[in-house]
Design a protein around this motif. Structure first.
Motif, PDB file in Angstrom:
ATOM      1  N   PHE A 169      -1.505  -5.068  50.201  1.00  0.00           N
ATOM      2  CA  PHE A 169      -0.385  -4.163  50.807  1.00  0.00           C
ATOM      3  C   PHE A 169      -1.277  -3.111  51.686  1.00  0.00           C
ATOM      4  CE2 PHE A 169      -1.425  -2.452  46.757  1.00  0.00           C
ATOM      5  CZ  PHE A 169      -1.516  -1.064  47.125  1.00  0.00           C
ATOM      6  N   MET A 229      -2.251   0.319  52.395  1.00  0.00           N
ATOM      7  CA  MET A 229      -2.311   1.697  51.733  1.00  0.00           C
ATOM      8  C   MET A 229      -2.622   2.899  52.532  1.00  0.00           C
ATOM      9  SD  MET A 229      -4.792   2.942  48.643  1.00  0.00           S
ATOM     10  CE  MET A 229      -4.225   1.893  47.458  1.00  0.00           C
ATOM     11  N   ARG A 238      -2.475   9.890  48.008  1.00  0.00           N
ATOM     12  CA  ARG A 238      -1.615   8.831  48.582  1.00  0.00           C
ATOM     13  C   ARG A 238      -0.212   9.242  49.084  1.00  0.00           C
ATOM     14  NH1 ARG A 238      -1.391   3.344  45.365  1.00  0.00           N
ATOM     15  NH2 ARG A 238       0.056   2.972  47.200  1.00  0.00           N
ATOM     16  N   THR A 239       0.060  10.518  49.035  1.00  0.00           N
ATOM     17  CA  THR A 239       1.283  11.030  49.490  1.00  0.00           C
ATOM     18  C   THR A 239       1.208  12.406  50.027  1.00  0.00           C
ATOM     19  OG1 THR A 239       1.648  12.305  47.284  1.00  0.00           O
ATOM     20  CG2 THR A 239       2.635   9.958  47.636  1.00  0.00           C
ATOM     21  N   LYS A 259       1.526  -0.684  44.870  1.00  0.00           N
ATOM     22  CA  LYS A 259       1.676  -0.472  46.176  1.00  0.00           C
ATOM     23  C   LYS A 259       2.450   0.966  46.221  1.00  0.00           C
ATOM     24  CE  LYS A 259       4.351  -2.493  50.352  1.00  0.00           C
ATOM     25  NZ  LYS A 259       5.383  -3.662  50.693  1.00  0.00           N
ATOM     26  N   GLU A 260       3.505   1.187  45.449  1.00  0.00           N
ATOM     27  CA  GLU A 260       3.994   2.534  45.430  1.00  0.00           C
ATOM     28  C   GLU A 260       3.511   3.595  44.340  1.00  0.00           C
ATOM     29  OE1 GLU A 260       6.290   3.074  47.568  1.00  0.00           O
ATOM     30  OE2 GLU A 260       6.556   1.127  48.477  1.00  0.00           O
ATOM     31  N   THR A 261       3.480   4.747  44.600  1.00  0.00           N
ATOM     32  CA  THR A 261       2.801   5.560  43.446  1.00  0.00           C
ATOM     33  C   THR A 261       3.650   5.633  42.243  1.00  0.00           C
ATOM     34  OG1 THR A 261       3.960   7.441  44.483  1.00  0.00           O
ATOM     35  CG2 THR A 261       1.770   7.154  45.315  1.00  0.00           C
ATOM     36  N   THR A 262       5.160   5.185  42.432  1.00  0.00           N
ATOM     37  CA  THR A 262       5.710   5.270  40.951  1.00  0.00           C
ATOM     38  C   THR A 262       5.248   3.834  40.294  1.00  0.00           C
ATOM     39  OG1 THR A 262       7.238   3.831  42.291  1.00  0.00           O
ATOM     40  CG2 THR A 262       7.764   6.194  42.157  1.00  0.00           C
ATOM     41  N   GLN A 263       4.580   3.051  40.813  1.00  0.00           N
ATOM     42  CA  GLN A 263       4.247   2.005  39.956  1.00  0.00           C
ATOM     43  C   GLN A 263       2.656   2.325  39.276  1.00  0.00           C
ATOM     44  OE1 GLN A 263       4.221  -0.761  43.745  1.00  0.00           O
ATOM     45  NE2 GLN A 263       5.659  -1.825  42.352  1.00  0.00           N
ATOM     46  N   LYS A 316      -4.780   9.298  38.862  1.00  0.00           N
ATOM     47  CA  LYS A 316      -3.632  10.208  38.853  1.00  0.00           C
ATOM     48  C   LYS A 316      -3.966  11.404  38.005  1.00  0.00           C
ATOM     49  CE  LYS A 316       1.393  10.989  38.067  1.00  0.00           C
ATOM     50  NZ  LYS A 316       0.990  12.109  37.076  1.00  0.00           N
ATOM     51  N   TYR A 352      -1.602  11.974  43.019  1.00  0.00           N
ATOM     52  CA  TYR A 352      -2.075  10.379  43.248  1.00  0.00           C
ATOM     53  C   TYR A 352      -2.980  10.544  44.046  1.00  0.00           C
ATOM     54  CZ  TYR A 352       2.238   9.267  40.442  1.00  0.00           C
ATOM     55  OH  TYR A 352       3.195   9.215  39.714  1.00  0.00           O
TER      56      TYR A 352
END
Length: 279
Positions: free
Chosen positions: A80, A82, A158-159, A195-199, A223, A227
């Motif tokens: 993906f 990033m 990452r965010t 791919k998502e920070t929630t992962q 983390k 993140y």
């Protein structure tokens, strides 16, 4: 009868005194040959002095670099794109027109050390560093990076919530990113899709290929309140998307060859004098 030269004219007379009499003003006599008096030597022609206009100071040429091209991810291969975010303050960092002359470079990157000329060697250096300085523990290395800025590392988030608004706000992109868990004894473990920070459930490794030897990216994902992704080498300009929302291709990034000596001294921490093996 003899011949005498009086003031450049020859006279035939019995004696020199008679010749002088013949040469006296108002006296008629027989003059034979007149020798012209030598004048001054001819003067060489002198060209008028040239007064060229003063040299005009030409400003250094600034080239607008084309925007980087980044290939899209291939669906279904666990890769993906990033995005990472980084803010830099102007009292410590130069503006992007100077900061990005050789890409997003680090102060003391490992990729410039003697003997580290490939991604597998950079990886082995990372493993040794964690062993020697962080008790061989990945989570301790994450805390080590979080404690303060490190000259061999480029910290990003990452965010946008995990980064911070500053004078120069960069958006970076790792195309076709792959994320891997850490395996036993500091090895590259199982590939996962963060791919998502929630992962994100653990510290991880970021590459842009399936194997180390084919990757041009090596980063450490972790983390610690936020993140973060920490790159462990210089980044190519192709990985920089924008600065303060302005596409990097629209920046007037300076060329190293146009820098003055003073500029080169001032910007020496950013400059590279050869093409990196990272590309």
């Amino acid at each position: 009868m003899a011949r005498f030269n009086i003031n450049g004219t020859w006279y035939d007379a019995p004696t020199y005194a008679d010749a002088r009499k013949l040469a006296a003003p108002g006296t008629t006599g027989t003059a034979t040959t007149t020798i012209p008096k030598a004048g001054p030597p001819p003067q060489a022609h002198k060209a008028p002095p040239s007064n060229p206009p003063p040299a005009q100071k030409v400003p250094p040429r600034v080239v607008v670099k084309p925007p980087p091209t980044v290939g899209p991810s291939v669906p279904g291969d666990k890769s993906f794109d990033m995005l990472c975010y980084r803010g830099e303050k102007n009292n410590w960092w130069s503006p992007p027109e100077e900061r990005l002359i050789c890409g997003m470079t680090l102060y003391q990157p490992w990729n410039l050390q003697v003997g580290i000329d490939s991604m597998p060697k950079l990886w082995e250096h990372l493993r040794k560093f964690i062993t020697d300085n962080c008790f061989g523990k990945v989570d301790a290395f994450a805390q080590y990076l979080r404690a303060q800025g490190r000259p061999f590392a480029l910290a990003t988030a990452r965010t946008t919530a995990g980064s911070y608004t500053s004078d120069y706000n960069y958006v970076m992109k790792v195309a076709n990113a792959r994320t891997f868990l850490w395996g036993p004894k500091l090895t590259v473990g199982e590939q996962v899709v963060f791919k998502e920070t929630t992962q994100v459930t653990a510290d991880y490794i970021v590459l842009n290929a399936d194997t180390l030897d084919k990757s041009s990216i090596l980063a450490f994902g972790h983390k610690c309140g936020t993140y973060e992704v920490t790159f462990l080498h210089d980044l190519s300009l192709i990985n920089i998307v924008s600065v303060n929302t302005k596409p990097v291709g629209q920046l007037r990034i300076k060329e190293q060859r146009d820098l003055s000596l003073d500029d080169k001294i001032k910007l020496r921490k950013y400059l590279r004098h050869s093409v990196s093996w990272l590309g």
